[in-house]
Design an enzyme around this catalytic site. Structure first.
Site, PDB file in Angstrom:
ATOM      1  N   SER A  33      34.496  43.116  44.576  1.00  0.00           N
ATOM      2  CA  SER A  33      33.631  42.890  43.423  1.00  0.00           C
ATOM      3  C   SER A  33      33.385  41.386  43.256  1.00  0.00           C
ATOM      4  CB  SER A  33      34.259  43.536  42.178  1.00  0.00           C
ATOM      5  OG  SER A  33      33.306  43.714  41.176  1.00  0.00           O
TER       6      SER A  33
ATOM      7  N   HIS B  94      31.932  52.383  42.001  1.00  0.00           N
ATOM      8  CA  HIS B  94      32.545  51.053  42.093  1.00  0.00           C
ATOM      9  C   HIS B  94      34.001  51.137  42.531  1.00  0.00           C
ATOM     10  CE1 HIS B  94      32.529  46.773  41.261  1.00  0.00           C
ATOM     11  NE2 HIS B  94      33.617  46.875  40.534  1.00  0.00           N
TER      12      HIS B  94
ATOM     13  N   ASP C 143      27.442  52.945  43.072  1.00  0.00           N
ATOM     14  CA  ASP C 143      28.085  51.921  42.257  1.00  0.00           C
ATOM     15  C   ASP C 143      27.070  51.347  41.267  1.00  0.00           C
ATOM     16  OD1 ASP C 143      29.425  49.697  41.265  1.00  0.00           O
ATOM     17  OD2 ASP C 143      30.288  49.164  43.198  1.00  0.00           O
TER      18      ASP C 143
END
Length: 684
Positions: free
Chosen positions: A531, A651, A616
């Site tokens: 991320s 995610h 995501d």
């Protein structure tokens, strides 16, 4: 498929923007081609991946019972069973002797996510029992997009109702009548922006609050005392809370302190002595926060009285309270500290066995409980749930996460080192390895992990999977770079906005320190982040590619400049406080100077594995896809460059525990291949 897929480049400022055309045949074909290429390149690793998967799975107790939590007349707990992807949720009658012994005769299965998933994706949002214990409110995401359906189950007859509301954020908060539920709704950018009140049995919900400012997220929770409801609105830099007596849910929320740019606060409700009070954590007098109290009837800012002042060296991260004591979560010298203030007795700090560790209050249990539960773990010590006797400070390990097979915490050494950054700042590094690997004093393969954003603290954690690397002679290290929260608010601020480059140069300084100290060498150094940590990895690869042998970027935020210019994407507007608004020319230039995608150049890069989730909503799949496409076109080396897109994940990756082990096995097999290491364990 021996040749890497080459993505079509358009003659525009952003030649791979066409990859953003979600669901187009050309995009899906390209992502599938990359997945096929990855499998062909790692074909020789198939057996190793299976070995690693079985190793990791073999350390996890597949059938396990969580520690039961006493609440009212029941014990609530979860049980995982071999072969199941998800734990099942249960309750039973609470034993009269105060023990945590499960009573099989009265056991009641509350929820079985395995049955609900039916082999597909599923994530549980809320799991909330009504105050009268008659109902369970829960929410489910079945796509990975973090949009939830809401359900209420009657625990008397197990009848189920699905609430007729869409675009829900998954939160469900009960009022004390056990008939009224508050829930949040998402706007088109996936931001929780509306709070609704729903009365069971009705087909509608009443709008209670609408947050129009795109930087603010809305949430609602019950206070520790169970007597109050709190509606909290927060941007990255500012907050505003509203409160309502949980016994009068039809009433109006009242504002505690109207938002003021830069003023962050949160609050809880409980007892000091015999008085019901509000306890408020606020940064109005300093960035590391101070603690205030206010009377139950008047929580407004003008009534706040200071209980604990601001300390420039100690961050007040949070408060936990019940009838017996107030527990302060502090951060000092880069480590979490718990300070307990029992009612009417002197304060003390919780004592712990390791040099670097992770510690937090896991559960304050019931408001009138003499004990609370702490979660404690270190790089070499599996997570423990410790019971703390608030009055005496006495600790008892109630449960330690088991590691099956040969494992001895003392055969691993955990250390805390410091690297000197470019500007002289001292950057903490947490590290673990087998004792003999460190005593050999030879450069070892090293896996360096980093994050460095949002003020998040990456405290040392134990990993069953990581043992597969440590057993093969790896050192594992965490670079606690600026942008994280490890050394307080100032540490965070020194790694965001115009100071973001500090996160990257700190990470590079940690890598250099580990090489200079003889722990590793650049041809044995792997780096990883996910991320916003993927942005970190992408930036340092552009800046110092020769330092590293391999890199893994999970759902990497590497297209930061383009994403931050698109206010229609989830999270963009709220993220301006972290990265800046690139519609301002100087901010545009600043982000452009480090954005991983923009700065890919004609140079040699180490081997890279990028992993993305097609569904995501936080980091779009195309960020990794565009980055890899540009790397393929520009890099001057023949090192492995692989892209894996999980076509039905969000995610957090795939939703089940076994699937997560497979993802880790793939990553480790990639690293072992690149470093040309013997895939067998070095030590049993």
């Amino acid at each position: 498929m021996s040749h890497a897929p080459i993505a079509r480049a358009e003659n525009t400022d952003d030649p791979y923007r066409w990859l953003e055309n979600r669901d187009s045949a050309e995009v899906l074909e390209y992502l599938q081609a990359e997945n096929t290429y990855l499998e062909s390149q790692l074909r020789g690793q198939r057996e190793l991946r299976e070995t690693l998967f079985e190793e990791i799975k073999g350390r996890i107790r597949e059938t396990d019972l969580s520690l039961p939590s006493p609440w009212g007349p029941y014990l609530y707990y979860q049980r995982t069973t071999a072969g199941d992807e998800y734990p099942r949720h249960y309750r039973c009658l609470r034993p009269a002797d105060g023990s945590l012994q499960v009573d099989d005769a009265s056991e009641h299965l509350l929820l079985d996510p395995n049955a609900l998933a039916d082999g597909g994706f599923i994530a549980l949002g809320a799991f909330s029992i009504s105050p009268d214990h008659q109902r369970l409110a829960y929410s489910l995401d079945t796509s990975g997009e973090e949009t939830y359906q809401l359900f209420v189950k009657d625990l008397n007859d197990d009848s189920l109702s699905e609430l007729p509301f869409a675009d829900c954020d998954g939160s469900m908060t009960w009022a004390n009548d056990s008939q009224t539920l508050f829930f949040g709704e998402l706007d088109e950018t996936h931001r929780p922006h509306k709070l609704y009140r729903h009365r069971l049995g009705s087909a509608t919900a009443e709008l209670v609050f609408h947050e129009a400012d795109g930087r603010f997220f809305l949430s609602c929770y019950r206070s520790s005392s169970e007597r109050q409801l709190v509606l909290l609105l927060g941007s990255k830099t500012t907050s505003e809370a509203w409160v309502l007596d949980a016994a009068t849910p039809q009433g109006r929320f009242s504002c505690v302190a109207p938002r003021e740019e830069g003023h962050e606060y949160d609050l809880d409700h409980g007892k000091l002595g015999d008085d019901w009070v509000w306890l408020i954590r606020s940064n109005q007098n300093g960035i590391n926060f101070a603690l205030y109290q206010a009377p139950e009837q008047s929580p407004q800012r003008e009534h706040w009285q200071q209980l604990r002042g601001h300390d420039p060296l100690v961050m007040l991260e949070g408060i936990s309270l019940n009838q017996e004591a107030l527990v302060l979560s502090l951060r000092e010298g880069g480590l979490p500290i718990l300070e307990v203030q029992p009612q009417g007795q002197p304060a003390y700090r919780v004592q712990l066995p390791d040099a670097a560790y992770s510690l937090y209050v896991q559960d304050t249990l019931e408001f009138a409980s003499p004990v609370i539960r702490l979660r404690y773990e270190a790089l070499n010590r599996p997570a423990q749930i410790r019971q703390l006797q608030l009055g005496t400070g006495e600790q008892q390990v109630l449960k330690e996460t088991p590691v099956l097979g040969p494992f001895d915490a003392d055969s691993y050494v955990s250390q805390r080192l410091w690297a000197t950054a470019k500007d002289g700042s001292q950057v903490p590094i947490s590290l673990v390895a087998k004792r003999e690997v460190l005593s050999d004093a030879m450069p070892a393969p090293l896996y360096l992990y980093g994050y460095g954003a949002y003020g998040e603290s990456l405290d040392p954690w134990f990993s069953h999977a990581r043992l597969s690397l440590l057993e093969r002679g790896f050192v594992f290290a965490i670079a606690h770079v600026r942008g994280g929260g490890e050394l307080g608010e100032a540490w965070y601020r020194a790694g965001k906005l115009e100071h973001k480059q500090n996160s990257f140069s700190d990470f590079i300084a940690c890598a250099e320190q580990l090489i200079d100290s003889g722990y590793t060498s650049s041809d044995r150094l792997c780096i990883s982040g996910g991320s916003a940590g993927g942005l970190l990895i992408g930036a340092v690869l552009n800046q110092r590619p020769e330092l590293f042998a391999a890199a893994v970027a999970e759902v990497p935020f590497v297209d930061v400049l383009n994403t931050m210019q698109n206010p229609d994407l989830p999270l963009t507007v709220t993220e301006y406080d972290e990265w800046g608004d690139p519609h301002e020319p100087e901010v545009f230039e600043r982000i452009k100077a480090y954005a991983p995608y923009e700065n890919v150049s004609a140079q040699a890069y180490p081997a890279i594995l990028a992993v993305a989730g097609y569904n995501d909503s936080r980091v779009q799949y195309w960020e990794a896809a565009k980055w890899v496409a540009r790397l393929r076109a520009r890099k001057t080396d023949n090192n492995l460059l692989l892209l894996k897109t999980e076509l039905d994940a969000g995610h957090g990756g795939m939703s089940g525990r076994y699937q997560a082990f497979k993802d880790v096995a793939l990553e480790y097999a990639f690293i072992l291949k690149v470093l040309e290491l013997n895939p067998q364990r070095s030590a049993e």
